[in-house]
Every structure is written in structure tokens, then in C-alpha cells.
Design a protein around this motif. Structure first.
Motif, PDB file in Angstrom:
ATOM      1  N   ARG A  13       0.833  -1.216   0.000  1.00 47.28           N
ATOM      2  CA  ARG A  13       0.000   0.000   0.000  1.00 47.28           C
ATOM      3  C   ARG A  13       0.866   1.264   0.000  1.00 47.28           C
ATOM      4  NH1 ARG A  13      -5.356  -1.245   1.082  1.00 47.28           N
ATOM      5  NH2 ARG A  13      -5.713  -3.323   1.933  1.00 47.28           N
ATOM      6  N   LYS A  14       2.023   1.192   0.643  1.00 43.27           N
ATOM      7  CA  LYS A  14       2.894   2.374   0.714  1.00 43.27           C
ATOM      8  C   LYS A  14       3.513   2.708  -0.641  1.00 43.27           C
ATOM      9  CE  LYS A  14       4.090   1.641   5.574  1.00 43.27           C
ATOM     10  NZ  LYS A  14       5.179   1.316   6.544  1.00 43.27           N
ATOM     11  N   TYR A  15       3.468   1.748  -1.563  1.00 44.49           N
ATOM     12  CA  TYR A  15       4.012   1.994  -2.901  1.00 44.49           C
ATOM     13  C   TYR A  15       3.255   3.127  -3.594  1.00 44.49           C
ATOM     14  CZ  TYR A  15       6.530   0.576  -7.142  1.00 44.49           C
ATOM     15  OH  TYR A  15       7.378   0.527  -8.242  1.00 44.49           O
ATOM     16  N   ASP A  16       2.042   3.398  -3.123  1.00 49.37           N
ATOM     17  CA  ASP A  16       1.235   4.458  -3.701  1.00 49.37           C
ATOM     18  C   ASP A  16       1.892   5.832  -3.536  1.00 49.37           C
ATOM     19  OD1 ASP A  16      -0.967   4.520  -5.262  1.00 49.37           O
ATOM     20  OD2 ASP A  16      -2.427   4.674  -3.650  1.00 49.37           O
ATOM     21  N   ASN A  17       2.730   5.965  -2.525  1.00 41.80           N
ATOM     22  CA  ASN A  17       3.411   7.235  -2.291  1.00 41.80           C
ATOM     23  C   ASN A  17       4.865   7.208  -2.735  1.00 41.80           C
ATOM     24  OD1 ASN A  17       1.067   8.200  -1.148  1.00 41.80           O
ATOM     25  ND2 ASN A  17       1.720   7.822   0.955  1.00 41.80           N
ATOM     26  N   ALA A  18       5.349   6.034  -3.128  1.00 39.22           N
ATOM     27  CA  ALA A  18       6.769   5.932  -3.455  1.00 39.22           C
ATOM     28  C   ALA A  18       7.011   4.929  -4.578  1.00 39.22           C
ATOM     29  CB  ALA A  18       7.558   5.530  -2.205  1.00 39.22           C
ATOM     30  N   PRO A  19       6.441   5.143  -5.753  1.00 35.64           N
ATOM     31  CA  PRO A  19       6.703   4.218  -6.868  1.00 35.64           C
ATOM     32  C   PRO A  19       8.166   4.312  -7.302  1.00 35.64           C
ATOM     33  CG  PRO A  19       5.558   6.175  -7.652  1.00 35.64           C
ATOM     34  CD  PRO A  19       5.587   6.278  -6.148  1.00 35.64           C
ATOM     35  N   PHE A  20       8.721   3.200  -7.712  1.00 32.14           N
ATOM     36  CA  PHE A  20      10.143   3.127  -8.082  1.00 32.14           C
ATOM     37  C   PHE A  20      10.232   3.233  -9.598  1.00 32.14           C
ATOM     38  CE2 PHE A  20      14.395   0.975  -7.811  1.00 32.14           C
ATOM     39  CZ  PHE A  20      14.950   1.857  -6.894  1.00 32.14           C
ATOM     40  N   SER A  21      10.946   4.207 -10.077  1.00 27.45           N
ATOM     41  CA  SER A  21      10.847   4.608 -11.472  1.00 27.45           C
ATOM     42  C   SER A  21      11.542   3.662 -12.448  1.00 27.45           C
ATOM     43  CB  SER A  21      11.440   6.015 -11.636  1.00 27.45           C
ATOM     44  OG  SER A  21      11.474   6.359 -13.001  1.00 27.45           O
ATOM     45  N   SER A  22      10.908   3.517 -13.607  1.00 27.04           N
ATOM     46  CA  SER A  22      11.532   2.890 -14.767  1.00 27.04           C
ATOM     47  C   SER A  22      11.573   3.870 -15.934  1.00 27.04           C
ATOM     48  CB  SER A  22      10.746   1.631 -15.173  1.00 27.04           C
ATOM     49  OG  SER A  22       9.382   1.951 -15.420  1.00 27.04           O
ATOM     50  N   GLY A  23      11.099   5.094 -15.730  1.00 30.28           N
ATOM     51  CA  GLY A  23      11.010   6.088 -16.793  1.00 30.28           C
ATOM     52  C   GLY A  23      12.048   7.183 -16.666  1.00 30.28           C
ATOM     53  N   PRO A  24      11.923   8.240 -17.452  1.00 27.11           N
ATOM     54  CA  PRO A  24      12.943   9.295 -17.467  1.00 27.11           C
ATOM     55  C   PRO A  24      12.942  10.172 -16.218  1.00 27.11           C
ATOM     56  CG  PRO A  24      11.136   9.841 -18.944  1.00 27.11           C
ATOM     57  CD  PRO A  24      10.909   8.440 -18.502  1.00 27.11           C
ATOM     58  N   TYR A  25      11.891  10.113 -15.429  1.00 27.31           N
ATOM     59  CA  TYR A  25      11.833  10.909 -14.201  1.00 27.31           C
ATOM     60  C   TYR A  25      11.511   9.974 -13.029  1.00 27.31           C
ATOM     61  CZ  TYR A  25      11.975  14.898 -17.299  1.00 27.31           C
ATOM     62  OH  TYR A  25      12.379  15.799 -18.244  1.00 27.31           O
ATOM     63  N   LYS A  26      11.834  10.452 -11.841  1.00 28.74           N
ATOM     64  CA  LYS A  26      11.530   9.700 -10.624  1.00 28.74           C
ATOM     65  C   LYS A  26      10.955  10.667  -9.604  1.00 28.74           C
ATOM     66  CE  LYS A  26      16.280  10.283  -8.874  1.00 28.74           C
ATOM     67  NZ  LYS A  26      17.525   9.608  -8.459  1.00 28.74           N
ATOM     68  N   VAL A  27      10.333  10.125  -8.610  1.00 28.90           N
ATOM     69  CA  VAL A  27       9.726  10.970  -7.582  1.00 28.90           C
ATOM     70  C   VAL A  27      10.834  11.626  -6.752  1.00 28.90           C
ATOM     71  CG1 VAL A  27       8.270  11.019  -5.521  1.00 28.90           C
ATOM     72  CG2 VAL A  27       7.628   9.593  -7.482  1.00 28.90           C
TER      73      VAL A  27
END
Length: 598
Positions: free
Chosen positions: A248-262
Motif C-alpha cells: 500500500r505504501k508503494y502508492d506514495n513511493a513508486p520506483f521509477s523505470s522512466g525518465p523521471y523519478k519521484v
């Protein structure tokens, strides 16, 4: 809008160029239509199936072509009205969050939009759009070389398997579920195959989902699915690194595979996306990484964002919105201000707006029919911005759908303000004169105005209306609760591909009723459910299209779990300091993947 979905066999032979995917719910709004009542009008309708095609392996190769004049550096400001309800790609199904996830999330396939707005489904993490065998029941995808997460670790097929298997967990309820349902069963039955997701160390057998090596993913569906390249373009069919999956906490901290990250996320307030240094443009045919960062702020009403775009001062020169439309009352000013011509969009969206009727509470179909006759479609559209915000809807299906016919059982073309006399007669016949209606709406500037015209129209028809204003940040959750205490509320839906099997089942199949699902009227008619099953077995997409239209019309006239109000358009504006802004026909929003600061 987000959706659960139940999908029976769909074995049509879909020719390349024959499909659309758009998803989900519009944020609403848009605006436009000149003060003389005439709109500039949108351009070509890019939501129709003819605008879509399946790309080749060459189309999946990166990097994306450089854009003329593009520069690196700078910050793009994004003004959004509603806070994002999810960042977890497994939970994403609204247009604004679908748009934002393009910057930090990649899926097996995705959409490549050219300069004319034409759409190709191409390999994203995968080398191509997939290869089928076994009559369309087996689909194989191969991952590209050089794919990495934001920590530099390689993305493998095991990460894709984890991303898919976590969709079986009980908390993953809001995103599209085509792939797990095709693998393991319709509705929520698929969850029995892996009730805890992958979190207890169990996995789907290789006879269902196979990852024979680090590069290969093989789906073994229960039935043929020619539209698999479209289903794998959904944001939740991508890679999730197990060690970074906080459930559930992944909703606030997704781990990026794209050109930008959180970079930072303050729930309900702001989201900052910064460069992901481990993203390799050579692997990505769709995205650029021009800006240093995207700073996304929430709580900006349409009037606020429109004023700032019009003023075009200071940092607002580098501002845009993914989904905020031009404020309806500022349409003339925008159209009359010459310097906005090169920095605005007026496009047909894939969405249909509805007022859903809660059949759990409104059990008398005559009352629901009275509501349908009374609803002032034309005035609702006007409060959203008039002609440039859309067109009065007369039935449940968008004109872009295969098989669409302009049926109009409630006479909305002739009486766009509603038919209070007919509604009164129905209430009297039902013995429900003075029927009380609990009307819920989001506390946005537009919906507050809509609530006035809706209430007045219903009261003219003999209803007593109790208005319930809901925080727009919690609106989506509130109306998707099965036990909600509201009688009527605004909803919206865009087809996931240009066939109505992506509209009618999720919205009207009684087996889809659940918290977070999209059967907002809670319709559960066994005859409708049986007809859905019959039509999904039709393998000819053209023949099925006509049958879906018949069923949709029957639901509208016999069951009435809601009434369509208007077909959406997007009228949007951005600052003069930005380049590379274009329309994303699939999501009906601004496409941020090529945006740069001049």
C-alpha cells in the motif's frame, strides 16, 4: 475512468490500425465556445479507431526523435485542480494520473503519438508489440537491453512478473485488470489464483505466466485475445522491483523505470519529479528528458490556472496542466487573445459524461426514467464551457465507437434543457411526486455551477433535491463506494479500445459491482449480464459493435442506471515558455513526454 473489468473471450482478428485505447475518466471541464455561441471547433477526431495502428519492432526502437528547438534544462510547472488519487501504477485509471505516470513508469507496450496525433501501439519495455501463438491464447514479449530502474539495477522479466502478480493482492482494486482476468478468470475470480499476490512467496504457475529467462514473458490466456498489445499498454503491466514494493505504501513511493523519478511527494499538495539518471533514451521510443524537473501542484481551480496561463508572467511562462481546461467564463478572453493561438488545444476527448443513478437506492425504474427526462443536458454542458467543452450526448456510447448510432430515447436533441412535463407524469404514475433525491457533486467551481442548473431542473420536474458537496480530492473514492449514501452523481468514462466491450461490461455488468469498480449505478440485471456474455463471444468486431449499441440502448431505456449528458472536448492553454506540448488522444490530455523549456 478506472475500471475493473470482466472480459470474456475476444478472439477477433483485429487488423493493424483498427483499435483505440483510451482510458478512463476525464477530469471534467474543458471549455470554449465563442461568446457568439459558435465554437472554433475541434480538429479531426483523433479518438476514432482509424487513427490507431500497431507498430513494428523498428517503431519500438529508441531514442525518440529529437524535437525542433528542444533544449535541456529548466523546470516545468504543472497546475492541477484535483490531487492525484494514486501514484502506484497498479492503481492508476484516471486521466490525470495516467498522464503523470508516463514520466516515471513504463509498460510492456505503450502509445507513440506522432506530430499529427496519430497513435501507434509499440513496444515500450518490450522489443515489439508482442507475438501470439496458439490461436491468440499465448502471447510472448521480449524485454529490451539496457532497461534499468532508478537505482541502476537491471529490469528483468522477474520484475514484470512481480508487477503483474501484485495485481492479485486485495489492495490492488482501482486499476485495469484485463491481463490478470484473461489469465485466471473474470470479475474478481482471478484473485483466487494468488490471493496474497507474490508477497507470501507464491507465484503463478508457468502454465499461466512464464518467465523462462531474464528477457522473456509469456502469457497463457484462457481464451484468445487479439487485443493483447492494447491491454499491455495499461500502466500496471510493467516492472516493479520486489525489494522496493511497499504494497500500500508503494502508492506514495513508486520506483521509477522512466525518465523521471519521484523527488518529493506531499499527498494532496504537490509532487515533484526529477531526472532519473539511469533511464537510457536509447531504450525508449516515446519519451524525452528535456526538463530538469516537473513540479506538480494541486488545488488550482480552472479559473486560477486559466488566469495564470493568460497572464503568462514569470515562472508561469513555463506552466501547463495535464487536464485542467480553460475556465468556461474565460473562454472569450482566451479566444480573443491573439498570443494564445500557438499555445492552446481544442480536441475531441474519448470521454462521455454521465449522471449516474444509484439503483441500490432508487429502486423504481419510473423514478429513474423521470430523472433521465428531467436532466438538463444542454445547461450542464453550458456550465462546463459550451460548444468547445463538448456536444450534448444522447446515448451511452461515444460517437467514436465502432457500431455507434445516434439514438436519442430521451429526446435530448429536441429538449436539451430536459422535459419536466414528461418527468412529472412519470413521478405521478409511480406515486412518487416530491421524491427526495440526494445529489452529490465535487466542490469544484464548475460542478458547483452545474449543481445549480441540475437542482433547478429536477425541482421543476417535481423532485426535492438535497445537495451534498464533496471534497474534490476524495470525490473519486466517495462515489465508487458501493455503500455510498447518494442517489445521483456525475461520472465519466472513456473506452479502453474502440470497441464497446471496453464500455458496457465495466459500467453495467452486475458482476462488476465492488468498491473501487466502475458500475457506478450498481446495475445488476441478469438479462443484461447474460447479453454481455453473449456479445463478448462474437468474434467479428463490426458485428459485435452493433450488438453493443443495441444493448447499451436497452439498458438506457429499460434499466436506466444513469443518463449521458455530453461528449467531452479538451480546451486547454499553457505558458509561452514551453515547447513540445501536444495532445494525447488516448488519454484525452496534454502529452508531457516531449515538453521542454525554451
Amino acid at each position: 475512468m478506472r475500471r475493473h473489468d470482466r472480459r470474456a473471450p475476444y478472439a477477433v482478428a483485429l487488423a493493424a490500425g483498427a483499435l483505440v485505447v483510451s482510458a478512463c475518466s476525464s477530469g471534467g471541464g474543458g471549455g470554449g465556445g465563442g461568446g457568439d455561441g459558435k465554437s472554433e471547433g475541434p480538429g479531426e477526431d483523433k479518438t476514432v479507431s482509424a487513427n490507431y495502428s500497431i507498430g513494428s519492432a523498428a517503431d519500438a526502437a529508441g531514442p525518440a526523435p529529437e524535437l525542433p528547438g528542444a533544449k535541456k534544462g529548466g523546470t516545468v510547472t504543472v497546475l492541477q485542480r484535483d490531487a492525484f488519487n494514486h501514484l502506484d501504477p497498479g492503481q492508476i485509471y484516471f486521466s490525470d494520473v495516467l498522464t503523470s505516470q508516463m514520466l516515471y513508469n513504463r509498460s510492456l507496450t505503450s502509445y507513440k503519438i506522432d506530430e499529427k496525433g496519430r497513435v501507434k501501439v509499440v513496444g515500450d519495455l518490450a522489443t515489439d508489440s508482442g507475438t501470439s501463438s496458439d490461436g491468440g491464447k499465448t502471447w510472448k514479449f521480449t524485454l529490451k537491453d539496457g532497461l534499468k530502474f532508478e537505482d541502476g539495477s537491471p529490469i528483468t522479466s522477474k520484475d514484470v512478473r512481480w508487477g503483474i502478480e501484485r495485481l492479485y493482492a486485495p489492495f490492488e482494486t482501482d486499476g485495469p485488470l484485463y491481463i490478470p482476468q484473461w489469465l485466471n478468470g473474470d470479475g474478481n475470480a482471478f484473485r483466487k489464483a494468488l490471493p496474497d499476490g507474490p508477497y507470501q512467496g507464491k507465484h503463478l504457475p508457468s502454465s499461466v505466466l512464464d518467465t523462462p529467462d531474464d528477457k522473456t514473458i509469456v502469457f497463457h490466456f484462457q481464451a484468445p485475445h487479439a487485443d493483447t498489445p492494447y491491454a499491455t499498454a495499461m500502466p500496471n503491466i510493467g516492472a516493479v522491483k520486489a525489494e522496493k514494493d511497499g504494497q500500500r505504501k508503494y502508492d506514495n513511493a513508486p520506483f521509477s523505470s522512466g525518465p523521471y523519478k519521484v523527488g518529493s511527494y506531499k499527498v494532496g499538495k504537490s509532487l515533484t519529479l526529477v531526472r532519473n539518471e539511469h533511464w537510457d533514451p536509447k531504450t525508449d521510443p516515446i519519451r524525452h528528458q528535456y526538463a530538469d524537473r516537473f513540479e506538480i501542484g494541486f488545488g488550482h481551480q480552472f479559473a486560477d490556472s486559466t488566469r495564470r496561463f493568460l497572464a503568462d508572467q514569470g515562472g508561469d511562462k513555463n506552466a501547463l496542466s495535464f487536464s485542467n481546461g480553460v475556465a468556461p467564463e474565460m473562454t472569450e478572453k482566451v479566444l480573443g487573445q491573439q498570443d494564445t493561438k500557438a499555445r492552446r488545444l481544442l480536441e475531441v476527448q474519448p470521454y462521455v459524461d454521465y449522471i449516474s443513478f444509484n439503483t441500490t437506492r432508487l429502486k423504481d425504474v419510473k423514478v429513474r426514467k423521470a430523472l433521465a427526462y428531467a436532466m438538463p443536458n444542454g445547461q450542464i454542458l453550458q456550465q462546463n464551457g459550451g460548444a468547445s467543452a463538448g456536444v450534448v450526448a444522447t446515448n451511452y456510447l461515444s460517437p467514436a465507437m465502432d457500431g455507434y448510432r445516434p439514438t436519442d430515447p430521451y429526446g435530448k436533441k429536441d429538449k436539451p434543457a430536459g422535459d419536466p412535463e414528461k418527468a412529472r407524469a412519470l413521478l405521478k404514475e409511480a406515486g412518487k411526486e416530491g421524491q427526495e433525491i440526494v445529489y452529490a457533486y465535487a466542490n469544484t467551481d464548475v460542478q458547483q455551477k452545474v449543481s445549480v442548473v441540475v437542482t433547478q431542473a429536477l425541482e421543476r420536474a417535481g423532485f426535492k433535491v438535497q445537495k451534498k458537496e464533496i471534497d474534490s480530492n476524495t470525490w473519486r473514492t466517495s462515489i465508487s463506494e458501493v455503500g455510498n449514501k447518494f442517489d445521483i452523481y456525475r461520472t465519466s468514462w472513456g473506452a479502453d479500445w474502440p470497441v464497446s466491450s471496453t464500455v458496457v461490461p465495466p459500467l453495467y455488468d452486475g458482476r462488476q459491482i465492488a468498491d473501487g469498480a466502475q458500475n457506478y449505478g450498481h446495475l445488476d440485471d441478469p438479462k443484461v449480464n447474460a447479453e454481455i456474455d453473449r456479445i463478448t463471444r462474437i468474434t467479428d468486431v463490426k458485428q459485435a459493435g452493433a450488438e453493443w449499441q443495441k444493448l447499451a440502448d436497452r439498458i438506457l431505456t429499460d434499466d436506466v442506471p444513469g443518463v449521458p449528458t455530453f461528449y467531452n472536448r479538451l480546451f486547454s492553454l499553457w505558458g509561452s515558455g514551453l515547447g513540445g506540448v501536444k495532445y494525447h488522444p488516448v488519454y484525452g490530455t496534454v502529452d508531457p513526454t516531449g515538453v521542454f523549456v525554451k
